[in-house]
Design an enzyme around this catalytic site. Structure first.
Site, PDB file in Angstrom:
ATOM      1  N   GLY A 100       0.800  -1.215   0.000  1.00 58.18           N
ATOM      2  CA  GLY A 100       0.000   0.000   0.000  1.00 58.18           C
ATOM      3  C   GLY A 100       0.830   1.260   0.000  1.00 58.18           C
ATOM      4  O   GLY A 100       0.307   2.361   0.224  1.00 58.18           O
ATOM      5  N   SER A 142      12.736  -1.118  -1.273  1.00 55.21           N
ATOM      6  CA  SER A 142      14.051  -1.004  -0.602  1.00 55.21           C
ATOM      7  C   SER A 142      14.235  -2.125   0.420  1.00 55.21           C
ATOM      8  O   SER A 142      14.229  -1.877   1.623  1.00 55.21           O
ATOM      9  CB  SER A 142      14.221   0.366   0.058  1.00 55.21           C
ATOM     10  OG  SER A 142      13.091   0.755   0.803  1.00 55.21           O
TER      11      SER A 142
END
Length: 623
Positions: free
Chosen positions: A456, A525
Site C-alpha cells: 500500500g 528497498s
C-alpha cells in the site's frame, strides 16, 4: 596508554624478471652465494644432489626449490629471499619468465620498489623480455637495472654487449623507462655480480650489487596520506569498532576522520590494537591492523576509505587504468566486471578501450578488444562513486584486480580519474533551511516508505501528498515505478542495480529536502543497509516509515499480478518470494494496514508528519 612507535627496517624489495632460460634464477642463486646469504653447506649439498642425478650443478637450483621446477627446468612460482648487500638489506623476488606463469610474475612485481631485468647476451631482447619490460612499466616501476647475462657465451664481446644495450635502451625508451644501469655479467662464473670481472676490462660501470645499492627506497608508507580501508564494523557492548589495516599514513586519538566516498566524518575516540591482549593505544601507523571507535555514531561500511579531512582520495565514477588481461575470453567494451581495490568491490563496466599495446613492437591496435596476456589502457565506469588514488601518488590505493565470476581475470593500476569529482566544491545556498521552513510552514524532509510489493506504499504516498498539498505544504512523491522509467531507466534488478537505484533516489530526495520540500519516497528497498545509506546522507531529515503489511495480505491483494508471476517462476529474485525483505528493526513509524481503510492509515501518517515536521503559527510568526 601506549603510543605505537614508527619503525622502518623493511628491506628494499627488488623483483628479478626476464625471458625463460635467460638466467634469472642462476643470477639470483649466484648473488645469494656472493653476498654470503646461503646457509653453510648449502652449495655443497646441491652439488651432491646434482651428482646423484647425473646432471651438472646449476646455481638456479638454489632458487628452484620446487621438485616440479627441478624436473621441468623452469621457475613456476615466485620465490623471496633476503640478503644484505653490505650496505642495505634486500628482499629479492625471483619471478617466473615462462608465458604461462605471468600471473605469478605480476604477483611478485606488484610489491616491488625496483627491478632487475635479465637479457641473454646471445639471444638479445625476446618477446617475453618486451612483455616483462612493459609489465614493469604497467605496475609503475621506474627503477630498472638490466643485466646482460651469459657474456661468457659471446666471448665477452664488447660490440655484442653494445648491440644488446642499444636494443634494450630503444625498447624501454619507447615506453618511457630509462634503465638506471645496463651491466654485462656472467651469472654462472660470478663475473660483475659482486666483484668486477677481469674478462671485461672495457667495462667500467657498477656491478650488480653496486646497482642494487644505488636504488632509492620508496617513501615510507607512514609518511604518505592516511588511508585506512574499512574491513568491517563490529559492535561490542555500546561501542561500534571500525576495523581495518592502515595502508599508509598515521592516525591518532582526536583526529577528524572522513570516510570516502560517503563523506561522513567523526573524530577518533580511541584506537584499539589487536596484537595479543586487547590494548588501547594513542596512535597507529601504516601496516598496523587497528580498531577505531568514533565520538559519534555515523554509518560506515566495508570498503569505505578513512582519511584525514585535508588529504582526501579522488572520488570518481570512472577511472582510466593500465591493465594486464588474463581472462580466457577477450576483454571487450561493455564487459561487466568486479573491481577489487583495497577492501572495496565496485561493479564496473568497460566503457572504452583507448589503447591496446603490442608488447613486441609497441604499436597500437584498434581499441576493440584485449586478448589474453595483452596490456591495454582502458576506461572503467562504476555506477557507485569510487575512492581512488592514482598509482603515482599512492600505490596502496592505486592497484586493483579485476574479477569475473569467481576468477581473477586481470590486474592493473589507476592512471587517473575520468570526470574527476575531487575538484568539485559544494556551493552553499544563501537561503537557509530555517528560512525555507518559516516560508513553507514546515521543515523539509525525506519520508521513506518501505514495505513489500502490494503493502500500500504508493496508495498511501499519493493520498498523503494530496492532503498535505491542500494544506499548503511543498510536497512531492518519488515512486519506484515512476523513477524506474526515467532517472533509473538504465538499471536492472540485480542486487547491485537495486542498491544503486536506492542510492540515486536517496541523493535526489535529500536534494529536494534541502530545498525545503517534503519528499515522500515510496520504495520496497528490501535491504536495511541500503536504507541506512540513505539515512546517512542527512540523518536528521530522514524518517523511515514501515508500511507493515504481511506477505499473505500483499499476495492476496496482488494489484499488479506480480506475485502470481513470481510464484510461476516468471519473475526471478522477487522480494518476499525468491528474494529477502529485511524489515526495519526500529522504524520511526510502523504503519499497519491490515483491517484498516486507506483513510485511517493516511490519517495516522499525516498526524506523524505534522507533529514531526510542521511549524506552529507561533513559530512562523516568530520568523
Amino acid at each position: 596508554m601506549s603510543v605505537i612507535q614508527k619503525t622502518d627496517t623493511a628491506p628494499l624489495r627488488i623483483v628479478v624478471v626476464g625471458h625463460v632460460d635467460h638466467g634469472k634464477s642462476t643470477l639470483v642463486g649466484r648473488l645469494l652465494h656472493e653476498t654470503g646469504a646461503l646457509p653453510d653447506g648449502k652449495v655443497e649439498y646441491l652439488k651432491e644432489v646434482c651428482d646423484k642425478r647425473g646432471m651438472p650443478f646449476e646455481w638456479a637450483f638454489v632458487m628452484d626449490a620446487l621438485q616440479a621446477e627441478r624436473d621441468q627446468g623452469i621457475t613456476i612460482d615466485t620465490s623471496q629471499l633476503r640478503f644484505h648487500s653490505g650496505k642495505r638489506p634486500v628482499l629479492i623476488i625471483d619471478a617466473p619468465g615462462h608465458k604461462e606463469f605471468l600471473k605469478n610474475m605480476i604477483t611478485g612485481a606488484a610489491s616491488a620498489e625496483a627491478a632487475l631485468l635479465i637479457v641473454d647476451a646471445a639471444e638479445g631482447v625476446q618477446e617475453q623480455t618486451r612483455r616483462h619490460g612493459y609489465l614493469l612499466h604497467l605496475l609503475g616501476l621506474t627503477q630498472i637495472a638490466v643485466a646482460v647475462n651469459k657474456m661468457d657465451l659471446v666471448a665477452w664481446s664488447e660490440s655484442r654487449f653494445h648491440e644488446v644495450e642499444a636494443e634494450i635502451r630503444a625498447y624501454l625508451g619507447e615506453i618511457g623507462v630509462t634503465p638506471t644501469q645496463i651491466i654485462p655479467v656472467s651469472a654462472r662464473g660470478g663475473d660483475n655480480v659482486r666483484d668486477r670481472s677481469a674478462a671485461a676490462q672495457w667495462y667500467q660501470g657498477p656491478t650488480i650489487v653496486d646497482a642494487l645499492d644505488g636504488f632509492q627506497s620508496a617513501a615510507s608508507a607512514t609518511d604518505l596520506d592516511l588511508r585506512l580501508p574499512v574491513q568491517d564494523v563490529y559492535k561490542f557492548d555500546t561501542r561500534r569498532i571500525i576495523a581495518g589495516r592502515i595502508e599508509s599514513g598515521r592516525l591518532k586519538v582526536g583526529d577528524r576522520l572522513v570516510f570516502s566516498p560517503s563523506g561522513k566524518a567523526a573524530r577518533v575516540a580511541s584506537v584499539e590494537g589487536w596484537a595479543g591482549d586487547h590494548v588501547s593505544t594513542l596512535a597507529a601507523g601504516a601496516g598496523q591492523a587497528v580498531g577505531v571507535t568514533l565520538d559519534e555514531p555515523i554509518f560506515v561500511e566495508r570498503g569505505q576509505i578513512a582519511h584525514l579531512g585535508d588529504a582526501a582520495p579522488i572520488i570518481a565514477y570512472a577511472l582510466r587504468a593500465r591493465v594486464f588481461w588474463l581472462g580466457r575470453e577477450a576483454l571487450t567494451v561493455g564487459a561487466r566486471l568486479k573491481l577489487k581495490l583495497a577492501t572495496a568491490e565496485y561493479p564496473v563496466e568497460v566503457s572504452a578501450i583507448e589503447r591496446v599495446v603490442d608488447v613486441e613492437d609497441l604499436k597500437n591496435h584498434a581499441g576493440t578488444e584485449v586478448g589474453r596476456n595483452a596490456v591495454a589502457e582502458i576506461v572503467l565506469r562504476s555506477r557507485a562513486p569510487m575512492a581512488i588514488d592514482p598509482f603515482a601518488d599512492n600505490a596502496r590505493l592505486g592497484r586493483f584486480v579485476l574479477v569475473q565470476g569467481y576468477d581473477i581475470v586481470g590486474g592493473g593500476i589507476v592512471a587517473d580519474a575520468v570526470g574527476e569529482s575531487a575538484n568539485l566544491t559544494e556551493v552553499e545556498h544563501k537561503v537557509t533551511l530555517e528560512a525555507r521552513a518559516r516560508a513553507n510552514g514546515h521543515q523539509g524532509g525525506v519520508l521513506w516508505l518501505t514495505g513489500l510489493s502490494g503493502a500500500g506504499k504508493s496508495t498511501i504516498a499519493m493520498e498523503l501528498e494530496r492532503r498535505l498539498f491542500l494544506r499548503g505544504w511543498q510536497v512531492t512523491v518519488l515512486d519506484g515505478d515512476n523513477v524506474r522509467t526515467g532517472l533509473n531507466a538504465d538499471l536492472g534488478f540485480a542486487e547491485a542495480d537495486r542498491a544503486e537505484n536506492i542510492r540515486r533516489v536517496g541523493e535526489v530526495a535529500h536534494l529536494f529536502a534541502k530545498a525545503g520540500m517534503l519528499v515522500i519516497a515510496s520504495f520496497i528497498s528490501p535491504y536495511a543497509a541500503d536504507r541506512e545509506r540513505v539515512r546517512a546522507i542527512d540523518p536528521d531529515a530522514f524518517h523511515e516509515i514501515h508500511i507493515a503489511t504481511d506477505l499473505a495480505e500483499c499476495e492476496r491483494r496482488d494489484p499488479k499480478g506480480l506475485y502470481k508471476k513470481a510464484r510461476a517462476g516468471a519473475i526471478p529474485d522477487f522480494t518476499g518470494i525468491s528474494a529477502p525483505y529485511e524489515e526495519p528493526a526500529e522504524p520511526d513509524l510502523r504503519l499497519r494496514t491490515a483491517g484498516r481503510t486507506v483513510d485511517e492509515a493516511v490519517a495516522e501518517l499525516q498526524a506523524y508528519v505534522e507533529r514531526e515536521l510542521g511549524l506552529s503559527s507561533r513559530e512562523r510568526a516568530a520568523g
